[in-house]
Design a protein around this motif. Structure first.
Motif, short mmCIF file in Angstrom:
data_model
loop_
_atom_site.label_atom_id
_atom_site.label_comp_id
_atom_site.label_asym_id
_atom_site.label_seq_id
_atom_site.Cartn_x
_atom_site.Cartn_y
_atom_site.Cartn_z
N ASP A 23 0.72 -1.20 0.02
CA ASP A 23 0.11 0.20 -0.17
C ASP A 23 0.81 1.19 0.23
O ASP A 23 1.32 1.75 0.85
CB ASP A 23 -0.98 -0.22 1.32
N ARG A 24 1.21 1.51 -1.29
CA ARG A 24 2.53 2.65 -1.28
C ARG A 24 1.99 4.00 -2.05
O ARG A 24 1.29 3.63 -3.11
CB ARG A 24 3.60 2.16 -2.01
N SER A 25 2.07 4.95 -1.72
CA SER A 25 1.75 6.16 -2.20
C SER A 25 2.68 6.61 -3.17
O SER A 25 3.87 6.49 -2.90
CB SER A 25 1.63 7.34 -1.14
N GLY A 29 -2.00 11.69 -3.72
CA GLY A 29 -3.03 10.82 -3.79
C GLY A 29 -3.02 9.75 -4.50
O GLY A 29 -3.97 8.80 -4.24
N THR A 31 -2.12 5.89 -5.12
CA THR A 31 -1.89 5.04 -4.19
C THR A 31 -1.84 3.57 -5.00
O THR A 31 -2.62 3.33 -5.90
CB THR A 31 -2.46 4.77 -3.07
N TRP A 46 -4.83 0.71 -8.78
CA TRP A 46 -4.40 2.19 -8.76
C TRP A 46 -5.79 2.76 -7.92
O TRP A 46 -6.60 2.76 -8.52
CB TRP A 46 -4.14 2.75 -10.09
N ARG A 49 -6.83 8.70 -3.90
CA ARG A 49 -7.30 9.18 -2.39
C ARG A 49 -7.61 10.54 -2.38
O ARG A 49 -6.39 11.34 -2.71
CB ARG A 49 -6.42 8.47 -1.25
N GLU A 58 -12.16 7.53 -1.92
CA GLU A 58 -11.35 6.82 -2.55
C GLU A 58 -11.84 6.63 -4.05
O GLU A 58 -13.20 6.38 -3.94
CB GLU A 58 -10.98 5.35 -1.90
#
Length: 138
Positions: A23-25, A29, A31, A46, A49, A58
């Motif tokens: 779960d990587r930004s 926004g 992610t 993809w 957020r 989201e």
């Protein structure tokens, strides 16, 4: 002093998936999200957020690798511009999806076609058939 991160590359995304759930930004926004099972299969999602009216929202933009990093960034940029204008892009996507699900059956377009093309052609014929008496049954 704020440290600038260099942008992620496609190669780095594949390496992150190889490590398991993520779960990587990516920035702004956008992610990159994958469960353990999805990561094992080389797939991720993809997600954009954002906050609108003090509520966290989201929107799922698409699946990786079908939606590339470049395309996901472009879509996120477009959606972010709409959010800044006050548009809830997640709600818009849900509304579009609901309308598509309503017309997902063949019956609805078929009924529309029948009402538009067939009924006007035979408008008087149905009454004639209903009024007709079968001489065999008399």
């Amino acid at each position: 002093m704020v440290k600038q991160q260099r942008p992620l590359t496609d190669r780095e995304l594949k390496a992150l998936l190889a490590n398991g759930a993520i779960d990587r930004s990516v920035g702004e926004g956008l992610t990159f999200v994958a469960s353990t099972t999805a990561a094992r299969n080389g797939k991720a999602t993809w997600v954009l957020r954002f906050r609108l009216n003090n509520r966290a929202r989201e929107k799922v933009l698409g699946r990786y690798p079908e939606l590339s990093l470049k395309d996901a960034r472009e879509q996120a940029r477009k959606d972010r511009a709409q959010v800044e204008q006050g548009v809830d892009v997640a709600m818009v996507k849900q509304a579009i999806k609901a309308r598509l699900n309503e017309a997902a059956t063949v019956q609805s377009p078929g009924e529309h076609w029948h009402a538009r093309h067939i009924q006007p052609m035979y408008a008087g014929a149905l009454e004639t058939v209903l009024e007709w008496k079968n001489p065999v049954n008399q």
